[in-house]
Design a protein around this motif. Structure first.
Motif, PDB file in Angstrom:
ATOM      1  N   PHE A 170       0.903  -1.170   0.128  1.00 12.30           N
ATOM      2  CA  PHE A 170      -0.171  -0.045  -0.038  1.00 12.30           C
ATOM      3  C   PHE A 170       0.620   1.465  -0.036  1.00 12.30           C
ATOM      4  CE2 PHE A 170      -2.278  -3.481   2.399  1.00 12.30           C
ATOM      5  CZ  PHE A 170      -3.505  -3.393   1.584  1.00 12.30           C
ATOM      6  N   GLU A 186       0.802  12.005   6.342  1.00 13.94           N
ATOM      7  CA  GLU A 186      -0.459  11.979   6.238  1.00 13.94           C
ATOM      8  C   GLU A 186      -1.359  12.270   7.485  1.00 13.94           C
ATOM      9  OE1 GLU A 186      -2.334   8.084   5.249  1.00 13.94           O
ATOM     10  OE2 GLU A 186      -3.927   9.121   4.184  1.00 13.94           O
ATOM     11  N   GLN A 192      -9.038   6.712  12.664  1.00 16.90           N
ATOM     12  CA  GLN A 192      -8.179   7.398  11.827  1.00 16.90           C
ATOM     13  C   GLN A 192      -7.433   6.446  11.019  1.00 16.90           C
ATOM     14  OE1 GLN A 192      -6.255  10.772  13.831  1.00 16.90           O
ATOM     15  NE2 GLN A 192      -8.050  11.683  13.884  1.00 16.90           N
ATOM     16  N   LYS A 224      -5.048   6.005   8.971  1.00 17.01           N
ATOM     17  CA  LYS A 224      -4.192   6.601   7.862  1.00 17.01           C
ATOM     18  C   LYS A 224      -2.794   6.615   8.542  1.00 17.01           C
ATOM     19  CE  LYS A 224      -7.362  10.719   7.284  1.00 17.01           C
ATOM     20  NZ  LYS A 224      -7.408  11.980   7.578  1.00 17.01           N
ATOM     21  N   ASN A 225      -1.718   6.761   7.583  1.00 16.92           N
ATOM     22  CA  ASN A 225      -0.321   6.438   8.059  1.00 16.92           C
ATOM     23  C   ASN A 225       0.070   7.598   8.704  1.00 16.92           C
ATOM     24  OD1 ASN A 225       1.138   4.060   6.613  1.00 16.92           O
ATOM     25  ND2 ASN A 225       0.108   4.698   4.884  1.00 16.92           N
ATOM     26  N   PRO A 226       1.408   7.683   9.570  1.00 17.90           N
ATOM     27  CA  PRO A 226       2.022   6.289   9.651  1.00 17.90           C
ATOM     28  C   PRO A 226       1.191   5.400  10.570  1.00 17.90           C
ATOM     29  CG  PRO A 226       2.805   8.041  10.946  1.00 17.90           C
ATOM     30  CD  PRO A 226       1.901   8.676  10.224  1.00 17.90           C
ATOM     31  N   HIS A 227       0.543   5.760  11.569  1.00 16.60           N
ATOM     32  CA  HIS A 227      -0.387   4.906  12.612  1.00 16.60           C
ATOM     33  C   HIS A 227      -1.643   5.301  12.494  1.00 16.60           C
ATOM     34  CE1 HIS A 227       3.559   4.018  15.221  1.00 16.60           C
ATOM     35  NE2 HIS A 227       3.560   3.655  13.683  1.00 16.60           N
ATOM     36  N   TRP A 254      -5.274   5.622  14.490  1.00 15.94           N
ATOM     37  CA  TRP A 254      -5.304   6.292  15.918  1.00 15.94           C
ATOM     38  C   TRP A 254      -7.023   6.118  15.959  1.00 15.94           C
ATOM     39  CZ3 TRP A 254      -2.402   8.713  19.369  1.00 15.94           C
ATOM     40  CH2 TRP A 254      -1.027   9.048  19.197  1.00 15.94           C
ATOM     41  N   GLN A 276     -10.208   7.204  18.002  1.00 15.38           N
ATOM     42  CA  GLN A 276     -10.559   8.231  19.127  1.00 15.38           C
ATOM     43  C   GLN A 276     -11.984   7.913  19.866  1.00 15.38           C
ATOM     44  OE1 GLN A 276      -7.360  10.351  18.109  1.00 15.38           O
ATOM     45  NE2 GLN A 276      -8.873  11.375  19.638  1.00 15.38           N
ATOM     46  N   GLU A 289      -3.293   4.649  19.990  1.00 11.11           N
ATOM     47  CA  GLU A 289      -2.639   4.712  18.922  1.00 11.11           C
ATOM     48  C   GLU A 289      -2.287   3.350  18.648  1.00 11.11           C
ATOM     49  OE1 GLU A 289       1.294   6.215  19.152  1.00 11.11           O
ATOM     50  OE2 GLU A 289       1.471   6.237  17.153  1.00 11.11           O
ATOM     51  N   SER A 298       0.510   0.423  11.948  1.00 10.57           N
ATOM     52  CA  SER A 298       0.618   1.081  10.502  1.00 10.57           C
ATOM     53  C   SER A 298      -0.855   0.674   9.870  1.00 10.57           C
ATOM     54  CB  SER A 298       1.577   1.138   9.580  1.00 10.57           C
ATOM     55  OG  SER A 298       1.332   0.018   8.843  1.00 10.57           O
ATOM     56  N   ASN A 301      -1.177  -0.044   6.794  1.00  6.65           N
ATOM     57  CA  ASN A 301      -0.749  -1.047   5.867  1.00  6.65           C
ATOM     58  C   ASN A 301      -0.558  -2.508   6.360  1.00  6.65           C
ATOM     59  OD1 ASN A 301      -0.666   1.205   4.550  1.00  6.65           O
ATOM     60  ND2 ASN A 301       1.534   0.958   4.029  1.00  6.65           N
ATOM     61  N   VAL A 302       0.065  -2.467   7.619  1.00  4.41           N
ATOM     62  CA  VAL A 302       0.221  -4.003   8.445  1.00  4.41           C
ATOM     63  C   VAL A 302      -0.954  -4.299   8.831  1.00  4.41           C
ATOM     64  CG1 VAL A 302       1.458  -4.758  10.449  1.00  4.41           C
ATOM     65  CG2 VAL A 302       2.704  -3.328   8.925  1.00  4.41           C
ATOM     66  N   ALA A 310      -4.052  -3.654   7.910  1.00  5.02           N
ATOM     67  CA  ALA A 310      -4.971  -4.185   6.453  1.00  5.02           C
ATOM     68  C   ALA A 310      -4.428  -5.429   6.119  1.00  5.02           C
ATOM     69  CB  ALA A 310      -4.778  -3.120   5.447  1.00  5.02           C
TER      70      ALA A 310
END
Lengths: 281, 129
Positions: free
Chosen positions: A251, A257, B49, B51-54, B56, B58, B74, B77, B79-80, B82
């Protein structure tokens, strides 16, 4: 088990990225007037199959062989033991002290700074190794980053000026890619470390790397690091990669971001931000 | 998502998370979180959230004084996560959830994700009763 094809090394998982990279590089090479390099060869017979997604093994400690104190790269009391000279041992010792106080910022947390060489072989998240007759590309999801290794016979740059990934040229010795990397900026601008314990090299570093598959699913990278500025003798570091399951999906990685862990430039502390951008620590 | 599919999906997430929680959180300095302490908070998902890099999470939590407090949790990532089956819909806004976190050393309403349990009994991450 099926015999892997040797026709191409562009992975299925990274085929779109690879196509984009091929198109971009082909376009760039076509713009070199009168160049003897970069001729568009299409025959990849004889090149090894490094297709697919790969994961670095052993965590992000750059040199596990000399590591003491256990744990990972930020474990308090842990460190590597490269053959540093006194000046660079002092620099590293200071970094380790800061790391033990949680005050050594990871330069990768400054989103937008690429991961240079050789740390590019020390990242979490998947890798792709795209093998072409004229170049090999190391693509990392984390970052993302790309390193180019020219195998078209060109020499090193005459006056490399120090960049993150430097200047890499190499050749094939059977199924092994052997290349040298020069022109690294190292710690010159204080924005490149090799792992989060604070390992650094000088801008005189010269790395000879040998990459080869040791099994069908294992790829070994052995780096011999010579650095007349920082080391008293060659420092040999080996990293191992294992092939990830077929079809592994890669990805985007946009560090900026939603980076809620920026580095405070005044203290070196990694901050924690709330949803409103206010500091939580 | 149908409940049986949701259960199967969350089971996959749990298994994957068992392997990946620590390495992905470790991307940044761990100075902010107290890894020796586990805190449990219950509230309502405000936003995930993804989104990269981590990522979150809320969470709106009612504190001991009865006031609503927003917690920031927190995780790794996107990506990991997913690749392990986590999706933006894993923490739907409005869902009631109990979170286990490594809380901030300074007491701020934030923490490092360990696991979460939803009102229907399903869980995500490392969760042992």
């Amino acid at each position: 088990m099926t015999t892997p094809t040797r026709r191409t090394s562009v992975s299925l998982g990274g085929v779109l990225q690879a196509k984009f990279a091929v198109a971009a590089l082909a376009g760039t090479l076509a713009l070199i007037p009168g160049s003897g390099y970069g001729q568009q060869q299409t025959d990849v017979d004889g090149l090894p199959d490094w297709s697919g997604a790969w994961a670095m093994q052993g965590g992000t400690v750059f040199d596990r062989a000399t590591w003491t104190g256990g744990g990972g790269a930020i474990t308090v009391g842990s460190r590597a033991h490269p053959p540093y000279n006194a000046e660079w041992e002092a620099i590293y010792t200071r970094h380790v002290d800061l790391k033990d106080q949680f005050l050594l910022p990871d330069t990768n947390s400054i989103c937008g700074i690429p991961t240079g060489f050789p740390r590019i072989f020390n990242l979490p998240d998947p890798y792709e190794f795209v093998v072409r007759p004229e170049q090999v590309w190391i693509l990392t999801e984390n970052g993302p980053n790309v390193a180019r290794i020219y195998t078209d016979g060109r020499p090193h740059l005459e006056e490399p000026w120090g960049t993150y990934t430097g200047d890499s040229v190499g050749h094939w010795e059977g199924d092994a890619l052997v290349f040298t990397t020069i022109g690294l900026k190292g710690w010159r601008d204080q924005d490149q470390i090799l792992d989060r314990s604070g390992l650094v090299l000088s801008d005189a570093a010269h790395v000879t790397t040998r990459m080869r598959k040791t099994t069908d699913r294992t790829l070994e990278v052995q780096m011999t690091i010579e650095d007349s500025g920082a080391l008293t003798k060659p420092w040999i570091v080996t990293k191992t990669f294992e092939k990830m399951p077929a079809g592994t999906h890669l990805f985007d990685y946009g560090c900026a971001e939603n980076n809620r862990n920026p580095v405070d430039p005044s203290t070196g502390r990694t901050l924690m931000l709330g949803p409103d951008g206010e500091k939580l620590n | 998502m149908k409940s049986i599919n949701r259960l199967a999906f969350l089971t996959l997430v749990v298994v994957g998370s068992l392997i990946l929680v620590q390495p992905v959180i470790a991307h940044h300095s761990g100075a902010g979180f107290n890894s020796a302490e586990v805190k449990e908070v219950t509230g309502t998902i405000k936003e995930f959230q993804f989104k990269n890099p981590h990522v979150w999470i809320q969470v709106l939590v009612r504190n001991a004084e009865g006031q609503e407090e927003e917690w920031s949790v927190e995780w790794g990532s996107p990506n990991v996560l997913a690749r392990q089956g986590v999706r933006p819909s894993t923490f739907p806004p409005g869902a009631t959830v109990t979170m286990r976190v490594n809380p901030m050393l300074n007491g701020a309403p934030a923490g490092g994700f360990i696991g979460a349990k939803f009102a229907d009994g399903t869980s995500v991450g490392r969760w042992q009763e």
